[in-house]
Design a protein around this motif. Structure first.
Motif, PDB file in Angstrom:
ATOM      1  N   TYR A 297       0.839  -1.195   0.000  1.00 31.48           N
ATOM      2  CA  TYR A 297       0.000   0.000   0.000  1.00 31.48           C
ATOM      3  C   TYR A 297       0.875   1.246   0.000  1.00 31.48           C
ATOM      4  CZ  TYR A 297      -4.623   2.071   0.569  1.00 31.48           C
ATOM      5  OH  TYR A 297      -5.788   2.734   0.345  1.00 31.48           O
ATOM      6  N   SER A 298       0.289   2.363  -0.359  1.00 27.73           N
ATOM      7  CA  SER A 298       1.027   3.623  -0.467  1.00 27.73           C
ATOM      8  C   SER A 298       1.731   3.981   0.837  1.00 27.73           C
ATOM      9  CB  SER A 298       0.072   4.748  -0.852  1.00 27.73           C
ATOM     10  OG  SER A 298       0.667   6.016  -0.639  1.00 27.73           O
ATOM     11  N   ALA A 299       3.043   4.150   0.777  1.00 22.94           N
ATOM     12  CA  ALA A 299       3.807   4.562   1.955  1.00 22.94           C
ATOM     13  C   ALA A 299       3.452   5.985   2.356  1.00 22.94           C
ATOM     14  CB  ALA A 299       5.310   4.446   1.673  1.00 22.94           C
ATOM     15  N   ALA A 300       3.118   6.818   1.383  1.00 25.30           N
ATOM     16  CA  ALA A 300       2.744   8.200   1.691  1.00 25.30           C
ATOM     17  C   ALA A 300       1.454   8.251   2.482  1.00 25.30           C
ATOM     18  CB  ALA A 300       2.604   8.999   0.394  1.00 25.30           C
ATOM     19  N   ALA A 301       0.449   7.450   2.065  1.00 25.84           N
ATOM     20  CA  ALA A 301      -0.815   7.401   2.805  1.00 25.84           C
ATOM     21  C   ALA A 301      -0.607   6.849   4.203  1.00 25.84           C
ATOM     22  CB  ALA A 301      -1.840   6.555   2.044  1.00 25.84           C
ATOM     23  N   ALA A 302       0.226   5.813   4.317  1.00 23.63           N
ATOM     24  CA  ALA A 302       0.505   5.238   5.632  1.00 23.63           C
ATOM     25  C   ALA A 302       1.202   6.247   6.537  1.00 23.63           C
ATOM     26  CB  ALA A 302       1.364   3.979   5.477  1.00 23.63           C
ATOM     27  N   LEU A 303       2.105   7.027   5.974  1.00 23.64           N
ATOM     28  CA  LEU A 303       2.814   8.018   6.783  1.00 23.64           C
ATOM     29  C   LEU A 303       1.841   9.045   7.354  1.00 23.64           C
ATOM     30  CD1 LEU A 303       5.400   9.293   7.855  1.00 23.64           C
ATOM     31  CD2 LEU A 303       5.618  10.521   5.690  1.00 23.64           C
ATOM     32  N   LEU A 304       0.950   9.578   6.518  1.00 26.63           N
ATOM     33  CA  LEU A 304      -0.023  10.559   7.015  1.00 26.63           C
ATOM     34  C   LEU A 304      -0.985   9.920   8.010  1.00 26.63           C
ATOM     35  CD1 LEU A 304      -0.903  12.561   3.772  1.00 26.63           C
ATOM     36  CD2 LEU A 304       0.655  13.207   5.616  1.00 26.63           C
ATOM     37  N   ALA A 305      -1.302   8.642   7.819  1.00 30.13           N
ATOM     38  CA  ALA A 305      -2.205   7.951   8.737  1.00 30.13           C
ATOM     39  C   ALA A 305      -1.533   7.656  10.077  1.00 30.13           C
ATOM     40  CB  ALA A 305      -2.686   6.648   8.106  1.00 30.13           C
ATOM     41  N   TYR A 306      -0.219   7.449  10.071  1.00 34.81           N
ATOM     42  CA  TYR A 306       0.492   7.051  11.281  1.00 34.81           C
ATOM     43  C   TYR A 306       1.085   8.232  12.045  1.00 34.81           C
ATOM     44  CZ  TYR A 306       0.337   2.103   9.938  1.00 34.81           C
ATOM     45  OH  TYR A 306      -0.076   0.840   9.630  1.00 34.81           O
ATOM     46  N   MET A 307       1.132   9.412  11.418  1.00 34.86           N
ATOM     47  CA  MET A 307       1.706  10.570  12.110  1.00 34.86           C
ATOM     48  C   MET A 307       0.953  10.848  13.404  1.00 34.86           C
ATOM     49  SD  MET A 307       2.844  13.423   9.314  1.00 34.86           S
ATOM     50  CE  MET A 307       4.471  13.339   8.568  1.00 34.86           C
ATOM     51  N   PRO A 308       1.678  11.188  14.462  1.00 36.40           N
ATOM     52  CA  PRO A 308       1.079  11.271  15.803  1.00 36.40           C
ATOM     53  C   PRO A 308       0.348  12.577  16.075  1.00 36.40           C
ATOM     54  CG  PRO A 308       3.420  11.716  15.949  1.00 36.40           C
ATOM     55  CD  PRO A 308       3.142  11.392  14.507  1.00 36.40           C
ATOM     56  N   GLY A 309      -0.946  12.615  15.764  1.00 37.23           N
ATOM     57  CA  GLY A 309      -1.736  13.767  16.184  1.00 37.23           C
ATOM     58  C   GLY A 309      -2.208  14.632  15.057  1.00 37.23           C
ATOM     59  N   GLY A 310      -3.087  15.587  15.424  1.00 41.63           N
ATOM     60  CA  GLY A 310      -3.591  16.537  14.448  1.00 41.63           C
ATOM     61  C   GLY A 310      -4.476  15.901  13.404  1.00 41.63           C
ATOM     62  N   ALA A 311      -5.523  15.162  13.828  1.00 49.27           N
ATOM     63  CA  ALA A 311      -6.409  14.496  12.865  1.00 49.27           C
ATOM     64  C   ALA A 311      -7.001  15.460  11.841  1.00 49.27           C
ATOM     65  CB  ALA A 311      -7.521  13.740  13.600  1.00 49.27           C
ATOM     66  N   PRO A 312      -7.547  16.618  12.254  1.00 44.52           N
ATOM     67  CA  PRO A 312      -8.070  17.531  11.224  1.00 44.52           C
ATOM     68  C   PRO A 312      -6.980  18.017  10.277  1.00 44.52           C
ATOM     69  CG  PRO A 312      -8.886  18.145  13.403  1.00 44.52           C
ATOM     70  CD  PRO A 312      -7.815  17.124  13.611  1.00 44.52           C
ATOM     71  N   GLU A 313      -5.811  18.357  10.843  1.00 42.18           N
ATOM     72  CA  GLU A 313      -4.724  18.885  10.017  1.00 42.18           C
ATOM     73  C   GLU A 313      -4.199  17.841   9.037  1.00 42.18           C
ATOM     74  OE1 GLU A 313      -4.942  21.243  13.770  1.00 42.18           O
ATOM     75  OE2 GLU A 313      -4.882  19.110  13.321  1.00 42.18           O
TER      76      GLU A 313
END
Length: 355
Positions: A297-313
């Protein structure tokens, strides 16, 4: 009623200078072809002015409205053909929860051993997400609210600034901004679709509160808009001008958090927050690569999904860059829900151990 309307008009008038600064910063970033121009331009401009001692009005009602709009926008990403990715999502969701546990453990260790915080402060400042709920919970504890607020604000700032270089490092997405014509900027959905989107926002906001969802103004509209789009009732999207305005408001919402912050007074806490944020970002990058290696799966999508915090951002970033916003939003919704349920249990366990 008249007094309420008058008060809101006065508050809006006081907010206009802040929005103007954010819009100018976003416009400059857009002209310079900066990735995520309206968000990062507004964020950088207001952060620099806030740290320089300029008092800027923080968005309150407008931020709430923007959360609803973002929720409707994110719901539009749940298309009828999304079902084929659900099996991959299951694996990623499990790995995301494991990554969250690693982040939480590291944050508490870092806060206690390196920064020297109390257990309550280390716990609440280390939670990788759900800043609004976490701050409310921290107010009922012995945590240092100033450290908790600063740590979460710095983390979101660091993550947003790190997104372009981090995605370039991964190399799975193009960050080249596309110039839009005036006609594209002024695009609006048809009247019937517009009514559906407005209904999804208003009813979704009510539904989110009734279901006691985490961040109900965001995730209530996500669920209702997602239901309308995934069933094919509508394919309408939010106009690009509103998307840009949403980015500006989110950007200034982060930037003004540093108002009244004295770098000399909070220098050590600021350094600790930056170091912790960078470490958590590295954990997220490693986990994203692992998910990409296992699932393809897309590493870019996983990175944004796994980043710690700021769900709206982070969800707005995924939407703005076209990086599978449904995938990113689903992960943040699950993480915040689990964190809010688990945090009281963790605190009780630590309190029993301390006693």
């Amino acid at each position: 009623m008249i007094a309420t309307i008058k008060g809101r008009c006065v508050a809006t008038g006081k907010l206009l200078p802040t929005l103007a600064i954010g819009a100018v910063g976003g416009g400059i970033a857009y002209a310079l072809d900066v990735p995520l121009p309206w968000l990062l331009g507004a964020l950088i401009a207001t952060t620099l002015l806030s740290l320089g001692g300029v008092r800027l009005r923080a968005p309150t009602t407008s931020r709430k409205a923007v959360l609803v709009v973002i929720g409707v926008m994110l719901g539009a990403a749940f298309t009828p053909d999304i079902a084929g990715d659900v099996t991959l999502w299951g694996t990623s969701l499990v790995l995301m929860l494991l990554t969250t546990a690693v982040m939480m453990a590291f944050s508490v260790w870092f806060g206690r051993r390196i920064a020297g915080y109390s257990m309550d402060t280390a716990m609440y400042s280390g939670v990788p997400g759900g800043v609004s709920a976490v701050t409310l919970m921290a107010a009922d504890s012995q945590a240092d609210l100033r450290v908790v607020g600063l740590t979460h604000a710095v983390r979101i700032l660091v993550l947003l600034l790190a997104i372009p270089p981090a995605l370039n490092l991964i190399g799975h997405v193009s960050l080249q901004s596309r110039s839009m014509t005036l006609a594209e900027w002024l695009t609006v959905p048809a009247f019937g679709d517009a009514l559906l989107l407005i209904g999804a926002g208003v009813i979704g906001m009510w539904l989110g509160r009734r279901l006691h969802l985490p961040n109900p103004l965001l995730f209530g509209p996500v669920l209702l808009s997602g239901a309308l789009h995934i069933t094919g009732v509508t394919e309408a999207a939010i106009p690009p001008t509103i998307v840009a305005l949403a980015q500006i408001i989110i950007g200034v919402s982060v930037g003004v958090r540093f108002g009244g912050t004295s770098l000399a007074a909070v220098g050590m806490n600021l350094l600790m927050a930056v170091l912790q944020a960078v470490a958590l970002l590295l954990i997220a990058i490693a986990a994203a690569w692992l998910v990409h290696a296992i699932t393809g799966y897309s590493a870019a999508a996983a990175l944004l999904a796994y980043m710690p915090g700021g769900a709206p951002e982070l969800s707005l970033v995924a939407l703005s860059l076209g990086i599978d916003p449904a995938f990113v939003t689903s992960h943040h919704l699950l993480r915040i829900t689990v964190l809010i349920m688990v945090m009281p249990l963790l605190l009780k366990a630590f309190q029993r151990r301390r006693a």
